[in-house]
Design a protein around this motif. Structure first.
Motif, PDB file in Angstrom:
ATOM      1  N   LEU A  61      -8.748  17.755  -2.993  1.00 38.37           N
ATOM      2  CA  LEU A  61      -9.057  17.527  -1.581  1.00 38.37           C
ATOM      3  C   LEU A  61      -8.968  16.070  -1.156  1.00 38.37           C
ATOM      4  O   LEU A  61      -8.767  15.778   0.013  1.00 38.37           O
ATOM      5  N   ILE A  62      -9.131  15.164  -2.118  1.00 41.18           N
ATOM      6  CA  ILE A  62      -9.213  13.745  -1.787  1.00 41.18           C
ATOM      7  C   ILE A  62      -8.036  12.997  -2.385  1.00 41.18           C
ATOM      8  O   ILE A  62      -7.744  13.134  -3.569  1.00 41.18           O
ATOM      9  N   GLU A  63      -7.387  12.212  -1.564  1.00 39.20           N
ATOM     10  CA  GLU A  63      -6.307  11.353  -2.031  1.00 39.20           C
ATOM     11  C   GLU A  63      -6.783   9.910  -1.870  1.00 39.20           C
ATOM     12  O   GLU A  63      -7.147   9.482  -0.786  1.00 39.20           O
ATOM     13  N   VAL A  64      -6.790   9.185  -2.976  1.00 39.68           N
ATOM     14  CA  VAL A  64      -7.293   7.812  -2.964  1.00 39.68           C
ATOM     15  C   VAL A  64      -6.143   6.850  -3.207  1.00 39.68           C
ATOM     16  O   VAL A  64      -5.364   7.025  -4.142  1.00 39.68           O
ATOM     17  N   ASP A  65      -6.048   5.848  -2.354  1.00 42.11           N
ATOM     18  CA  ASP A  65      -5.039   4.803  -2.514  1.00 42.11           C
ATOM     19  C   ASP A  65      -5.625   3.732  -3.434  1.00 42.11           C
ATOM     20  O   ASP A  65      -6.572   3.044  -3.066  1.00 42.11           O
ATOM     21  N   THR A  66      -5.082   3.602  -4.626  1.00 45.67           N
ATOM     22  CA  THR A  66      -5.604   2.647  -5.594  1.00 45.67           C
ATOM     23  C   THR A  66      -4.737   1.400  -5.717  1.00 45.67           C
ATOM     24  O   THR A  66      -4.905   0.616  -6.646  1.00 45.67           O
ATOM     25  N   SER A  67      -3.816   1.215  -4.788  1.00 44.70           N
ATOM     26  CA  SER A  67      -2.986   0.014  -4.859  1.00 44.70           C
ATOM     27  C   SER A  67      -3.832  -1.203  -4.506  1.00 44.70           C
ATOM     28  O   SER A  67      -4.701  -1.139  -3.650  1.00 44.70           O
ATOM     29  N   PRO A  68      -3.579  -2.323  -5.193  1.00 41.43           N
ATOM     30  CA  PRO A  68      -4.392  -3.518  -4.929  1.00 41.43           C
ATOM     31  C   PRO A  68      -4.188  -4.039  -3.512  1.00 41.43           C
ATOM     32  O   PRO A  68      -3.104  -3.930  -2.951  1.00 41.43           O
ATOM     33  N   VAL A  69      -5.237  -4.570  -2.976  1.00 41.68           N
ATOM     34  CA  VAL A  69      -5.207  -5.130  -1.634  1.00 41.68           C
ATOM     35  C   VAL A  69      -4.987  -6.632  -1.763  1.00 41.68           C
ATOM     36  O   VAL A  69      -5.683  -7.303  -2.513  1.00 41.68           O
ATOM     37  N   THR A  70      -4.024  -7.152  -1.050  1.00 41.92           N
ATOM     38  CA  THR A  70      -3.807  -8.588  -1.081  1.00 41.92           C
ATOM     39  C   THR A  70      -4.564  -9.213   0.073  1.00 41.92           C
ATOM     40  O   THR A  70      -4.473  -8.755   1.210  1.00 41.92           O
TER      41      THR A  70
END
Length: 99
Positions: A61-70
């Motif tokens: 149900l949950i999609e998490v964006d784990t890309s690093p934040v600049t």
């Protein structure tokens, strides 16, 4: 979405499924929000009920964006201090008050 995989296409179907399989009742507005947009928050009780009703896990149900934040690097501030002859500077970098 997990609901579509289980052929739940309308809010009314999801609402009935939540009540029948999980004993959890949500308002029509809450069901509509779940069906049409990505919610900012979901109660754990509701998440558990959705998983029970749809026979899935939270990962379905949950999609998490784990890309690093600049993050932008803050510019360093340089300070120029004008000194006159004989002016004393305190250890903290401040001039003493005039006497």
């Amino acid at each position: 979405m997990a609901a579509a995989q289980r052929e739940v296409w309308t809010g009314a179907q999801l609402r009935r499924l939540l009540i029948d399989k999980a004993g959890h009742e949500l308002s029509s507005a809450s069901i509509s929000a779940l069906m049409t947009k990505q919610p900012n928050q979901v109660k754990l009780e509701t998440l558990a009920a959705l998983c029970t009703a749809l026979q899935c896990t939270p990962n379905d149900l949950i999609e998490v964006d784990t890309s690093p934040v600049t993050q932008p690097i803050a510019p360093t501030q340089t300070r120029t201090i004008a000194r006159t002859a004989g002016e004393q500077i305190s250890p903290a970098g401040r001039t003493p008050p005039p006497f």
